[in-house]
Design an enzyme around this catalytic site. Structure first.
Site, short mmCIF file in Angstrom:
data_model
loop_
_atom_site.label_atom_id
_atom_site.label_comp_id
_atom_site.label_asym_id
_atom_site.label_seq_id
_atom_site.Cartn_x
_atom_site.Cartn_y
_atom_site.Cartn_z
N LYS A 76 25.48 -29.46 30.04
CA LYS A 76 24.66 -29.73 31.22
C LYS A 76 23.21 -30.05 30.82
CE LYS A 76 25.82 -25.79 33.14
NZ LYS A 76 26.75 -25.34 32.09
N THR A 77 22.67 -29.26 29.90
CA THR A 77 21.29 -29.52 29.44
C THR A 77 21.23 -30.89 28.76
OG1 THR A 77 21.06 -27.16 29.07
CG2 THR A 77 19.38 -28.57 28.08
N ASP A 121 17.83 -25.11 35.28
CA ASP A 121 19.05 -24.45 34.84
C ASP A 121 19.26 -23.20 35.69
OD1 ASP A 121 21.26 -24.16 33.29
OD2 ASP A 121 20.22 -23.57 31.46
N THR A 170 26.53 -22.51 36.80
CA THR A 170 27.89 -22.17 36.40
C THR A 170 28.69 -21.81 37.64
OG1 THR A 170 27.04 -19.94 36.03
CG2 THR A 170 27.32 -21.32 34.09
N ARG A 229 29.72 -26.30 22.46
CA ARG A 229 28.82 -25.37 21.77
C ARG A 229 29.59 -24.49 20.78
NH1 ARG A 229 25.50 -22.81 25.70
NH2 ARG A 229 23.89 -24.29 25.09
N1 ATP Z 1 29.75 -34.36 25.45
C1 ATP Z 1 29.18 -33.90 24.33
N2 ATP Z 1 29.23 -34.61 23.21
C2 ATP Z 1 28.68 -34.10 22.07
N3 ATP Z 1 28.04 -32.92 21.98
C3 ATP Z 1 27.96 -32.19 23.09
C4 ATP Z 1 28.51 -32.63 24.32
N4 ATP Z 1 28.28 -31.70 25.26
C5 ATP Z 1 27.61 -30.71 24.65
N5 ATP Z 1 27.41 -31.00 23.34
C6 ATP Z 1 26.73 -30.15 22.38
O1 ATP Z 1 26.99 -28.79 22.73
C7 ATP Z 1 25.80 -28.01 22.68
C8 ATP Z 1 25.60 -27.30 23.99
O2 ATP Z 1 25.31 -28.23 25.01
P1 ATP Z 1 24.31 -27.92 26.21
O3 ATP Z 1 23.16 -27.07 25.74
O4 ATP Z 1 23.97 -29.21 26.85
O5 ATP Z 1 25.24 -27.07 27.15
P2 ATP Z 1 24.93 -26.45 28.59
O6 ATP Z 1 26.10 -26.76 29.45
O7 ATP Z 1 23.60 -26.87 29.06
O8 ATP Z 1 24.92 -24.91 28.28
P3 ATP Z 1 24.05 -23.78 29.02
O9 ATP Z 1 24.49 -23.80 30.44
O10 ATP Z 1 24.45 -22.53 28.28
O11 ATP Z 1 22.61 -24.15 28.80
C9 ATP Z 1 24.69 -28.97 22.28
O12 ATP Z 1 24.42 -28.83 20.90
C10 ATP Z 1 25.24 -30.35 22.51
O13 ATP Z 1 24.82 -31.21 21.49
#
Ligand code: ATP
Length: 354
Positions: A76-77, A121, A170, A229
Site C-alpha cells: 500500500k505504501t 496510513d 487493513t 514484505r
Molecule cells: N507489487 C510489488 N512488487 C514488488 N515489491 C513489492 C510489491 N508490493 C510490495 N513490495 C515490497 O514489499 C515491501 C512492503 O511493501 P509496503 O511497505 O508498500 O507494504 P504496505 O502494504 O504499505 O505495508 P504496511 O501496511 O505494513 O505499511 C516493500 O519493500 C516493497 O518494495
C-alpha cells in the site's frame, strides 16, 4: 497490548510477521518499485489505478482520492509513492495514530502544495474530530480552523490547494461510510500468488546483488505467506545462509536448508503455527477443542494462539473455528505427514462435527 499475528508473545519480531520491523524499514526503500509498470501482481488494482491516473493527467488536474485496503506488507505504501511519482507530485506521509487532534491534521493540510499526495496510513485509527475535518477537506478543499475556546470560539475557513488523499487501511469495514464515500477509487489488495512472489524475490535479488536460481526464488516465494514484505525478509535470511554456509548462490536446496534453520516450513508455517496444529492433532485427535485448552497445551496465552497463530492457519484451510471449538482440517493432517481419521458412516456425528 494484546499480541497480533506479527509479534509472538515475548515481543521479538516474527520472521513470518507481515508488519515492518526495523531492518525492513531500512532496506525497503531500495526495494520499492518506482512506477506501475514495475509493480508486480495486483493486476486489477493496477489497471484501475492506471486509468484513474492517466485520466487525471490528461485533464491536467489532480487525481481523485484513493483508498487502498489490504493486509500489511502487500504494497500500500509502495503504491501511494507510485501514485505521486506517476502524477509528478510530491508526497507527504503520515498515519492515523499520529493525528490525534484536528489541529494536527489542519497543520498538515494547510502546508500541502498544489497537487501534492497525502498518504494517510492506518486511516481507520484517526480520531473522530480529525476525521470530521477530513470530510470537508476531501470534498471542498477547505477546513474550518477553530480559534479560541468556549462561547468566544470562532471558526476561520481556510482554503486548501487541490490534493490527492491516499488512505490505507487493513480494515476497510471499520471506516465510517461518510469517509469511505469520499474516495473516488477504492482498491482492495489481495494476497499474492506464488508465481508473483517469485517475481518479487527475483527482482529484489537483482537489486541486492544476490545470485539466485528460478527454483531458489520459487522456494522462498512458497514460504512467504502471500506477502512481498515477508518474501523480501526471507530472501535476506537465505542470502546470509548462502554466504556463510555455501558459495553465495541461492539454489532451491540452499533456500530450503536456510529456512529450515529459521523454522519456516514449506508452506510458510513457523514453530508456533506448527505447535498449535501438532497439539490439536496429537492431544485432541484433531478437535473440536476449546481455545483455552489448546492454548494451555501449547504453553501460550489464549490471545497468542487466537491472534498470532490462527489467522494464517484459518486462511490456509488448516484449522477451522467452529462453535464447538477448534478443528484440524484434513489438510492439516496431511501437512504434518499424518493420515486423517476415517470419516464416520453417514448419519453418525464424526470428528469434524458432521
Ligand atoms: N507489487 C510489488 N512488487 C514488488 N515489491 C513489492 C510489491 N508490493 C510490495 N513490495 C515490497 O514489499 C515491501 C512492503 O511493501 P509496503 O511497505 O508498500 O507494504 P504496505 O502494504 O504499505 O505495508 P504496511 O501496511 O505494513 O505499511 C516493500 O519493500 C516493497 O518494495
Amino acid at each position: 497490548m494484546s499480541p497480533d499475528e506479527n509479534t509472538p508473545a515475548g515481543g521479538a519480531e516474527r520472521l513470518v510477521g507481515a508488519v515492518a520491523d526495523g531492518e525492513d524499514t531500512a532496506v525497503e526503500a531500495a526495494l520499492r518499485p518506482k512506477d506501475l509498470g514495475e509493480f508486480i501482481g495486483q493486476t486489477r488494482v493496477r489497471e484501475q489505478l492506471d486509468l484513474v491516473l492517466r485520466a487525471a493527467r490528461a485533464r491536467g488536474g489532480t487525481a481523485d482520492h484513493v483508498l487502498l485496503s489490504g493486509a500489511p506488507g502487500l504494497g500500500k505504501t509502495t503504491l501511494s509513492m507510485i501514485i505521486a511519482a506517476e502524477m509528478g507530485a510530491p508526497i507527504r506521509i503520515t498515519s492515523g495514530p499520529a493525528i490525534q487532534h484536528a489541529g494536527d491534521l489542519a497543520s498538515i493540510l494547510s502546508s500541502l502544495t498544489d497537487g501534492e499526495v497525502l498518504f494517510l496510513d492506518e486511516i481507520h485509527r484517526m480520531s473522530r474530530p480529525a476525521e470530521e475535518m477530513l470530510y470537508m477537506a476531501m470534498e471542498d478543499f477547505r477546513v474550518d480552523v477553530v480559534v479560541g475556546k468556549g462561547p468566544g470560539a470562532t471558526a476561520i475557513p481556510l482554503e486548501l490547494p487541490p490534493f490527492t488523499l491516499v488512505g490505507a487501511t487493513t480494515r476497510a469495514g471499520l471506516l465510517p461510510p461518510p469517509l469511505r464515500d469520499r474516495f473516488g477509487f477504492t482498491g482492495h489488495m489481495e494476497f499474492y500468488e506464488p508465481a508473483e512472489l517469485e517475481r518479487v524475490v527475483g527482482r529484489s535479488a537483482g537489486l541486492l546483488d544476490v545470485e539466485i536460481s528460478a527454483e531458489g526464488a520459487a522456494e522462498i516465494a512458497g514460504r512467504s505467506r502471500g506477502t512481498p514484505r515477508i518474501a523480501n525478509r526471507l530472501l535476506r535470511r537465505v542470502r546470509d545462509y548462502a554466504q556463510v554456509r555455501a558459495d553465495g548462490v541461492v539454489t532451491r536446496e540452499i533456500a530450503a536448508q536456510a529456512l529450515e534453520v529459521y523454522e519456516v516450513d514449506a508452506r510458510g508455517l513457523d514453530r508456533l503455527d506448527r505447535a498449535v496444529l501438532r497439539a490439536l492433532l496429537e492431544l485432541f485427535g484433531g478437535g473440536p477443542v476449546g481455545l483455552s485448552t489448546l492454548a494451555v497445551a501449547v504453553g501460550e496465552e489464549r490471545e497468542t494462539v487466537e491472534e498470532v497463530a490462527e489467522p494464517f492457519l484459518v486462511r490456509e484451510g488448516l484449522l477451522a473455528r467452529t462453535p464447538r471449538g477448534r478443528v484440524a482440517t484434513p489438510a492439516a493432517w496431511h501437512h504434518l505427514g499424518r493420515t486423517p481419521p476415517v470419516a464416520p458412516p453417514a448419519g453418525q456425528p464424526g470428528l469434524f462435527g458432521t
